[in-house]
Write a protein that holds these residues in place. Structure first.
Motif, PDB file in Angstrom:
ATOM      1  N   GLY A   8       5.075  -7.728 -14.636  1.00  0.00           N
ATOM      2  CA  GLY A   8       4.803  -6.472 -15.321  1.00  0.00           C
ATOM      3  C   GLY A   8       5.972  -5.507 -15.210  1.00  0.00           C
ATOM      4  O   GLY A   8       6.897  -5.700 -14.401  1.00  0.00           O
ATOM      5  N   ILE A   9       5.934  -4.463 -16.025  1.00  0.00           N
ATOM      6  CA  ILE A   9       6.960  -3.416 -16.005  1.00  0.00           C
ATOM      7  C   ILE A   9       6.366  -2.183 -15.348  1.00  0.00           C
ATOM      8  O   ILE A   9       5.284  -1.711 -15.733  1.00  0.00           O
ATOM      9  CB  ILE A   9       7.419  -3.075 -17.437  1.00  0.00           C
ATOM     10  N   GLY A  10       7.040  -1.667 -14.340  1.00  0.00           N
ATOM     11  CA  GLY A  10       6.544  -0.486 -13.644  1.00  0.00           C
ATOM     12  C   GLY A  10       6.495   0.730 -14.552  1.00  0.00           C
ATOM     13  O   GLY A  10       7.340   0.900 -15.442  1.00  0.00           O
ATOM     14  N   SER A  11       5.530   1.588 -14.330  1.00  0.00           N
ATOM     15  CA  SER A  11       5.341   2.759 -15.199  1.00  0.00           C
ATOM     16  C   SER A  11       6.459   3.776 -15.058  1.00  0.00           C
ATOM     17  O   SER A  11       6.643   4.628 -15.934  1.00  0.00           O
ATOM     18  CB  SER A  11       3.995   3.419 -14.902  1.00  0.00           C
ATOM     19  N   ASN A  12       7.222   3.717 -13.971  1.00  0.00           N
ATOM     20  CA  ASN A  12       8.319   4.665 -13.772  1.00  0.00           C
ATOM     21  C   ASN A  12       9.681   4.078 -14.125  1.00  0.00           C
ATOM     22  O   ASN A  12      10.713   4.700 -13.851  1.00  0.00           O
ATOM     23  CB  ASN A  12       8.346   5.148 -12.314  1.00  0.00           C
ATOM     24  N   ALA A  13       9.700   2.888 -14.724  1.00  0.00           N
ATOM     25  CA  ALA A  13      10.971   2.265 -15.083  1.00  0.00           C
ATOM     26  C   ALA A  13      11.723   3.142 -16.085  1.00  0.00           C
ATOM     27  O   ALA A  13      11.149   3.634 -17.054  1.00  0.00           O
ATOM     28  CB  ALA A  13      10.725   0.885 -15.684  1.00  0.00           C
ATOM     29  N   LEU A  46       0.189   2.261 -12.716  1.00  0.00           N
ATOM     30  CA  LEU A  46       1.511   1.863 -12.201  1.00  0.00           C
ATOM     31  C   LEU A  46       2.188   0.800 -13.048  1.00  0.00           C
ATOM     32  O   LEU A  46       3.286   0.350 -12.697  1.00  0.00           O
ATOM     33  CB  LEU A  46       1.378   1.378 -10.758  1.00  0.00           C
ATOM     34  N   LEU A  47       1.548   0.392 -14.155  1.00  0.00           N
ATOM     35  CA  LEU A  47       2.151  -0.586 -15.060  1.00  0.00           C
ATOM     36  C   LEU A  47       2.324   0.031 -16.446  1.00  0.00           C
ATOM     37  O   LEU A  47       1.469   0.795 -16.909  1.00  0.00           O
ATOM     38  CB  LEU A  47       1.278  -1.835 -15.167  1.00  0.00           C
ATOM     39  N   THR A  48       3.416  -0.329 -17.094  1.00  0.00           N
ATOM     40  CA  THR A  48       3.680   0.131 -18.455  1.00  0.00           C
ATOM     41  C   THR A  48       2.913  -0.727 -19.457  1.00  0.00           C
ATOM     42  O   THR A  48       2.900  -1.956 -19.345  1.00  0.00           O
ATOM     43  CB  THR A  48       5.183   0.051 -18.769  1.00  0.00           C
ATOM     44  N   ASP A  49       2.291  -0.098 -20.434  1.00  0.00           N
ATOM     45  CA  ASP A  49       1.712  -0.839 -21.551  1.00  0.00           C
ATOM     46  C   ASP A  49       2.870  -1.297 -22.433  1.00  0.00           C
ATOM     47  O   ASP A  49       3.537  -0.486 -23.083  1.00  0.00           O
ATOM     48  CB  ASP A  49       0.754   0.055 -22.337  1.00  0.00           C
ATOM     49  N   ALA A  50       3.118  -2.617 -22.451  1.00  0.00           N
ATOM     50  CA  ALA A  50       4.277  -3.166 -23.157  1.00  0.00           C
ATOM     51  C   ALA A  50       3.966  -3.544 -24.597  1.00  0.00           C
ATOM     52  O   ALA A  50       4.740  -4.267 -25.229  1.00  0.00           O
ATOM     53  CB  ALA A  50       4.795  -4.392 -22.400  1.00  0.00           C
ATOM     54  N   SER A  51       2.876  -3.049 -25.138  1.00  0.00           N
ATOM     55  CA  SER A  51       2.478  -3.429 -26.497  1.00  0.00           C
ATOM     56  C   SER A  51       3.564  -3.140 -27.516  1.00  0.00           C
ATOM     57  O   SER A  51       3.804  -3.939 -28.435  1.00  0.00           O
ATOM     58  CB  SER A  51       1.195  -2.685 -26.894  1.00  0.00           C
ATOM     59  N   GLU A  52       4.251  -2.007 -27.391  1.00  0.00           N
ATOM     60  CA  GLU A  52       5.257  -1.646 -28.394  1.00  0.00           C
ATOM     61  C   GLU A  52       6.491  -2.541 -28.325  1.00  0.00           C
ATOM     62  O   GLU A  52       7.228  -2.647 -29.305  1.00  0.00           O
ATOM     63  CB  GLU A  52       5.672  -0.187 -28.217  1.00  0.00           C
ATOM     64  N   GLN A  70       0.819  -1.206   0.000  1.00  0.00           N
ATOM     65  CA  GLN A  70       0.000   0.000   0.000  1.00  0.00           C
ATOM     66  C   GLN A  70       0.858   1.264   0.000  1.00  0.00           C
ATOM     67  O   GLN A  70       0.547   2.248  -0.693  1.00  0.00           O
ATOM     68  CB  GLN A  70      -0.935  -0.005   1.220  1.00  0.00           C
ATOM     69  N   THR A  71       1.939   1.240   0.760  1.00  0.00           N
ATOM     70  CA  THR A  71       2.813   2.417   0.840  1.00  0.00           C
ATOM     71  C   THR A  71       3.438   2.731  -0.509  1.00  0.00           C
ATOM     72  O   THR A  71       3.466   3.880  -0.957  1.00  0.00           O
ATOM     73  CB  THR A  71       3.913   2.192   1.891  1.00  0.00           C
ATOM     74  N   ARG A  72       3.936   1.705  -1.167  1.00  0.00           N
ATOM     75  CA  ARG A  72       4.621   1.923  -2.446  1.00  0.00           C
ATOM     76  C   ARG A  72       3.633   2.282  -3.561  1.00  0.00           C
ATOM     77  O   ARG A  72       3.941   3.110  -4.421  1.00  0.00           O
ATOM     78  CB  ARG A  72       5.445   0.697  -2.817  1.00  0.00           C
ATOM     79  N   THR A  73       2.463   1.665  -3.548  1.00  0.00           N
ATOM     80  CA  THR A  73       1.487   2.029  -4.578  1.00  0.00           C
ATOM     81  C   THR A  73       0.967   3.452  -4.352  1.00  0.00           C
ATOM     82  O   THR A  73       0.754   4.199  -5.317  1.00  0.00           O
ATOM     83  CB  THR A  73       0.302   1.040  -4.615  1.00  0.00           C
ATOM     84  N   ALA A  74       0.788   3.825  -3.090  1.00  0.00           N
ATOM     85  CA  ALA A  74       0.337   5.191  -2.792  1.00  0.00           C
ATOM     86  C   ALA A  74       1.362   6.219  -3.245  1.00  0.00           C
ATOM     87  O   ALA A  74       1.005   7.335  -3.655  1.00  0.00           O
ATOM     88  CB  ALA A  74       0.063   5.340  -1.301  1.00  0.00           C
ATOM     89  N   ALA A  75       2.639   5.835  -3.190  1.00  0.00           N
ATOM     90  CA  ALA A  75       3.709   6.732  -3.634  1.00  0.00           C
ATOM     91  C   ALA A  75       3.834   6.754  -5.156  1.00  0.00           C
ATOM     92  O   ALA A  75       4.603   7.547  -5.713  1.00  0.00           O
ATOM     93  CB  ALA A  75       5.036   6.304  -3.010  1.00  0.00           C
ATOM     94  N   GLN A  88      -7.157  -8.997  -8.542  1.00  0.00           N
ATOM     95  CA  GLN A  88      -7.274  -7.731  -7.833  1.00  0.00           C
ATOM     96  C   GLN A  88      -6.031  -6.858  -7.999  1.00  0.00           C
ATOM     97  O   GLN A  88      -6.149  -5.665  -8.317  1.00  0.00           O
ATOM     98  CB  GLN A  88      -7.531  -7.983  -6.349  1.00  0.00           C
ATOM     99  N   GLN A  89      -4.836  -7.425  -7.776  1.00  0.00           N
ATOM    100  CA  GLN A  89      -3.639  -6.594  -7.850  1.00  0.00           C
ATOM    101  C   GLN A  89      -3.371  -6.127  -9.280  1.00  0.00           C
ATOM    102  O   GLN A  89      -2.980  -4.981  -9.500  1.00  0.00           O
ATOM    103  CB  GLN A  89      -2.434  -7.341  -7.281  1.00  0.00           C
ATOM    104  N   TYR A  90      -3.585  -7.007 -10.249  1.00  0.00           N
ATOM    105  CA  TYR A  90      -3.435  -6.588 -11.652  1.00  0.00           C
ATOM    106  C   TYR A  90      -4.363  -5.412 -11.948  1.00  0.00           C
ATOM    107  O   TYR A  90      -3.938  -4.380 -12.498  1.00  0.00           O
ATOM    108  CB  TYR A  90      -3.749  -7.769 -12.568  1.00  0.00           C
ATOM    109  N   ASN A  91      -5.632  -5.541 -11.581  1.00  0.00           N
ATOM    110  CA  ASN A  91      -6.608  -4.483 -11.866  1.00  0.00           C
ATOM    111  C   ASN A  91      -6.244  -3.186 -11.155  1.00  0.00           C
ATOM    112  O   ASN A  91      -6.339  -2.093 -11.740  1.00  0.00           O
ATOM    113  CB  ASN A  91      -8.008  -4.933 -11.441  1.00  0.00           C
TER     114      ASN A  91
END
Length: 582
Positions: free
Chosen positions: A355-360, A120-126, A92-97, A110-113
């Protein structure tokens, strides 16, 4: 692994239970320069890996770290909620940040959704177009991301096997494993039902009250850190009769029966009575209420426990080469009425995703790393000591006369439990260098397309021919010539396979979550008290109190929700069996 009772398939097939990795710190400068040259990536990066399955926290070290550096000029900093303590708070702390990690390994559903909705996840389609290894399992990838507007995750434990095939290899996930040598000393008495085990275990304990070092021996030793919706030790016994849990429901693998765990005649209450009777007979370790899994594992290693719920506990801890050569070891007990639950191969993957984090900072490189994890080389290298996967070619195994065989070092590292890794492969101990990711991208029993043989060395004919020992030979002789546990169970119609539907139950509403937490706390508390009740009258009184108290806390509301989910799960199993089964 406090969620083991829910995720035992992937946990059991992919868990690093034999020891924690040791040491922290970055790569030496010369190592970094070499990695830059070899990998083609000029800049060394360190990525944060938030991993709900990891049993180690800190920098990945050893031979797996060297492989990752050499191929990607990347270092892995493992963030493990299981080790950190309050994992929910950390999440919760890390997702809130707004930054869970650069590489993320958590649950589907649940966590995926949550992570997709929170951005917080990167769309890796490309990147997916170049991920040739992952694309072999495109149906599973598309199924995971079917409700999203992109590709936010990659499924784990994928397989090309039939959904109705067991996923476990030579041994099932669950089973009643006993000290076979001590069972043999009794003349292999008949065990008609689970309860018939008790006098057998009692005789074992009476004849062997202490270990060689003088420590007290117990028939059963329990632990509480994996308790979830119920007492974990109680849940394990229901699997011997074809049931698995879904919340407060016990669902049979073939969809023929559903039970409330609190019904007086449920398999769960039967399990509690079993432990109660065992304790009355002096068979239960009194430290069961306070010890954790690590303490329990050490007791198995020492020979202080006579019964194991799983092969990857008793056998992994006690069946060393030395003990086996001396004729001592754990093997499956022949309970005549057992029908052991087996998880079918998951054509759409297991219960976790990557998954790949959106801030990677370098998502393209992380995508390449993920894709490598699905390659033959990656599947073999990203192996825990209990997954059965074989480790790096050249180090632990090699091709000889067209077949894979373990090297001398491989026998030492994989069969005896550890070995000193040559410097060219990174040095250090093999055990300390094992991948801390602790997740199978592809089932180890799946076929390696590069060799035509399973990834799991235990499935190789060369291994099976070389690893005969007095315990296995005696077990086989007394089990109709069976060559493996799965083989014995299939031959005797004692395995019940739940087709691998990759079902994920819908998220609890806030109301259901609140009621569940209240009720399960009561169920766990009373379950332990019932096991250690002073007599049968107290056991029965505690059972009644547990049922009434749980009902007063909303148990029936949650049960109805779970029952609907259990029946939905079975519908998915029926569908996948038709499409991907026999």
């Amino acid at each position: 692994m406090k969620k083991m009772s829910k995720y035992v398939t992937t946990g059991l097939l992919g868990m690093t239970l034999l020891g924690s990795l040791a040491g922290c710190g970055g790569a030496a400068e010369s190592d970094t320069d070499a990695a830059s040259s070899e990998s083609g990536y000029d800049e060394t990066i360190t990525i944060d890996v938030y991993n709900g399955l990891a049993n180690y926290m800190g920098m990945q070290e050893g031979w797996f770290a060297k492989i990752v550096r050499d191929k990607f000029n990347m270092e892995l900093n493992i963030i493990a909620p299981n080790v950190a303590g309050n994992g929910d708070t950390l999440y919760q702390t890390r997702t809130a940040a707004g930054d869970l990690g650069d590489l993320i390994i958590v649950d589907n559903g649940q966590q995926y959704n949550e992570l997709v909705e929170a951005g917080l996840l990167t769309d890796a389609s490309e990147y997916y177009e170049t991920m040739e290894n992952v694309q072999r399992f495109d149906a599973a990838v598309q199924n995971l991301n079917k409700d999203a507007d992109g590709l936010y995750g990659f499924p784990t434990s994928v397989s090309t096997l039939k959904a109705t095939d067991p996923s476990e290899g030579l041994d099932p996930t669950f089973g009643a494993y006993v000290r076979w040598d001590l069972y043999g000393e009794q003349g292999y008495p008949e065990i008609g039902t689970l309860e018939d085990l008790l006098p057998v275990i009692q005789k074992m304990q009476e004849d062997n009250p202490t270990t060689d070092s003088g420590k007290k021996v117990y028939g059963f030793s329990l632990f509480s850190d994996w308790d979830g919706n119920m007492m974990n030790a109680g849940k394990q016994l229901v699997t011997y009769y074809g049931y698995d849990e879904l919340g407060f429901v016990l669902a049979k693998a073939d969809g023929s029966d559903y039970q409330s765990i609190l019904d007086s005649d449920s398999e769960y209450i039967r399990a509690l009575k079993f432990y109660f009777q065992a304790n009355q007979m002096g068979l239960v370790d009194p430290e069961s209420t306070t010890q954790n899994y690590d303490t329990l594992f050490a007791k198995f290693q020492e020979g202080q426990v006579l019964f194991s719920w799983w092969p990857w506990l008793g056998q992994a801890a006690f069946n060393t080469t030395t003990n086996l050569n001396e004729g001592k070891g754990f093997m499956l007990a022949p309970i005549q009425d057992q029908k052991i639950f087996s998880y079918g191969a998951e054509v759409y993957g297991g219960k976790q995703f990557i998954g790949i984090g959106s801030n990677a900072e370098d998502p393209e490189r992380i995508a390449a790393f993920i894709d490598w994890l699905y390659s033959s080389e990656g599947v073999l290298a990203n192996s825990s000591q209990t997954s059965g996967s074989s480790g790096p070619e050249g180090l632990t195994w090699e091709m000889k006369d067209g077949e894979p065989v373990l090297t001398e070092f491989g026998k030492q590292a994989l069969l005896d439990g550890d070995g000193d890794v040559p410097e060219e492969y990174g040095g250090g101990s093999y055990k300390d260098g094992v991948s801390a990711l602790n997740v199978n991208t592809v089932l180890p029993i799946d076929i390696n397309p590069d060799t035509g043989f399973p990834y799991a060395y235990t499935m190789w004919e060369s291994y099976q021919n070389e690893t005969t020992d007095p315990v296995k030979e005696d077990w086989s002789k007394n089990m109709g010539g069976a060559e493996s546990t799965i083989g014995y169970l299939e031959e005797n119609d004692q395995l019940l396979v739940a087709p691998g539907a990759s079902y994920v139950a819908p998220e609890d509403s806030s109301e259901i979550s609140t009621l569940r937490n209240q009720a399960k706390a009561t169920i766990i508390e009373y379950s332990w008290r019932m096991v250690f009740a002073k007599d049968e009258a107290e056991f029965d009184q505690l059972l009644k109190e547990m049922q009434e108290t749980a009902d007063g806390l909303g148990y029936q509301t949650v049960l109805e929700f779970d029952m609907n989910n259990a029946k939905d799960q079975n519908e998915k199993r029926v569908e996948v069996a038709k499409e991907f089964g026999d």
